[in-house]
Design a protein around this motif. Sequence first.
Motif, short mmCIF file in Angstrom:
data_model
loop_
_atom_site.label_atom_id
_atom_site.label_comp_id
_atom_site.label_asym_id
_atom_site.label_seq_id
_atom_site.Cartn_x
_atom_site.Cartn_y
_atom_site.Cartn_z
N ASP A 112 -0.78 9.60 1.68
CA ASP A 112 0.08 9.33 2.82
C ASP A 112 -0.29 7.96 3.38
O ASP A 112 -1.36 7.41 3.06
CB ASP A 112 -0.15 10.42 3.88
CG ASP A 112 0.57 10.14 5.19
OD1 ASP A 112 1.73 9.68 5.14
OD2 ASP A 112 -0.03 10.38 6.25
N GLY A 113 0.58 7.39 4.21
CA GLY A 113 0.30 6.09 4.81
C GLY A 113 -0.33 6.20 6.18
O GLY A 113 -1.55 6.13 6.34
N THR A 167 6.05 -3.37 4.42
CA THR A 167 5.03 -2.91 3.48
C THR A 167 5.27 -3.50 2.09
O THR A 167 4.33 -3.84 1.38
CB THR A 167 5.02 -1.38 3.42
OG1 THR A 167 4.80 -0.85 4.73
CG2 THR A 167 3.91 -0.88 2.50
N THR A 212 5.15 8.30 1.78
CA THR A 212 5.12 8.18 3.22
C THR A 212 6.49 8.40 3.87
O THR A 212 7.51 7.98 3.34
CB THR A 212 4.59 6.78 3.63
OG1 THR A 212 4.57 6.66 5.05
CG2 THR A 212 5.43 5.66 3.04
N ASN A 213 6.47 9.12 4.99
CA ASN A 213 7.65 9.20 5.84
C ASN A 213 7.66 7.93 6.68
O ASN A 213 6.77 7.72 7.52
CB ASN A 213 7.57 10.40 6.79
CG ASN A 213 7.80 11.72 6.07
OD1 ASN A 213 8.26 11.76 4.93
ND2 ASN A 213 7.48 12.82 6.74
N THR A 214 8.62 7.08 6.46
CA THR A 214 8.65 5.83 7.21
C THR A 214 10.07 5.31 7.35
O THR A 214 10.99 5.82 6.71
CB THR A 214 7.73 4.77 6.57
OG1 THR A 214 7.45 3.76 7.53
CG2 THR A 214 8.36 4.14 5.34
N LEU A 235 1.73 5.95 -3.16
CA LEU A 235 1.93 6.07 -1.72
C LEU A 235 3.17 6.93 -1.50
O LEU A 235 4.24 6.65 -2.04
CB LEU A 235 2.15 4.69 -1.09
CG LEU A 235 2.53 4.68 0.40
CD1 LEU A 235 1.36 5.12 1.26
CD2 LEU A 235 3.02 3.31 0.83
N TYR A 240 9.10 5.91 -0.34
CA TYR A 240 9.40 5.79 1.09
C TYR A 240 10.54 6.74 1.43
O TYR A 240 11.60 6.70 0.79
CB TYR A 240 9.84 4.36 1.43
CG TYR A 240 8.86 3.28 1.05
CD1 TYR A 240 7.79 2.96 1.89
CD2 TYR A 240 9.02 2.55 -0.13
CE1 TYR A 240 6.90 1.94 1.55
CE2 TYR A 240 8.14 1.53 -0.47
CZ TYR A 240 7.08 1.24 0.38
OH TYR A 240 6.21 0.23 0.04
N ASN A 276 -3.30 6.12 12.82
CA ASN A 276 -2.04 6.65 13.32
C ASN A 276 -1.47 5.69 14.36
O ASN A 276 -2.02 5.55 15.45
CB ASN A 276 -2.24 8.03 13.92
CG ASN A 276 -0.95 8.64 14.42
OD1 ASN A 276 0.14 8.12 14.19
ND2 ASN A 276 -1.06 9.76 15.13
N ASP A 334 -3.06 13.89 3.03
CA ASP A 334 -2.22 13.66 4.21
C ASP A 334 -2.98 14.16 5.44
O ASP A 334 -3.83 15.04 5.34
CB ASP A 334 -0.89 14.42 4.06
CG ASP A 334 0.22 13.88 4.94
OD1 ASP A 334 0.08 13.99 6.18
OD2 ASP A 334 1.22 13.37 4.42
#
Length: 203
Positions: free
Chosen positions: A8-9, A118, A108-110, A106, A131, A16, A163
Amino acid sequence: MISAVIFDGGGVLIDNAAPGMFSHYASHLGVTEEQFRQVFPKYEIDWAKGKLTEDSFWEKITTDLRVKKPRVESLWLDGYLRAYKEKKEMFLLIKNLKHHGYKVALLTNTEIPIMLHTKKQSWTDFDLFVYSCEIGMRKPDREIYEYTLTNLSVAPDEAVFIDDREENVEAAQRLGMHSIGFESPSQVVCELQKMGLDFQLPK
């Protein structure tokens, strides 16, 4: 045998950023952080799945809050960069895993502004970047894990997922993946070693 490690990112590779981001947005819009946090969940999923442009996202947020829409190029990215801090030990770990032949991804929720930022970084040790805003899927939905595994060409039991959110870790476990709930870099190293991964400790 485990051959891939999926990270996770936010909260794992970087601190965070959400608290600092929300504080920045609230201050910029002239509302309290509590007010911002009350309206944000209405649009959070669509924003993370890339269904909203940043302009339309802020249009909806500011309409709900009854304030003026921000005129900066990317208020969302501004808040992220203000709160951004890398966990250097995690990037050293990734480099060592890659050096020892493991695939690294990676997942990630982004949102679109952060994804675009990124992509400009020199994160060259990753084999795959997933992503949520780019593929229209979001953790903890099963399909985003399946998408990641397929694109890494590994089975669920050949991958470790790391995560900081319990619901995301549990979703990976239900799919048959090895999973680690992030607490600290040293804890992750210890857990990976217990799983039999062969790599040097970060230095």
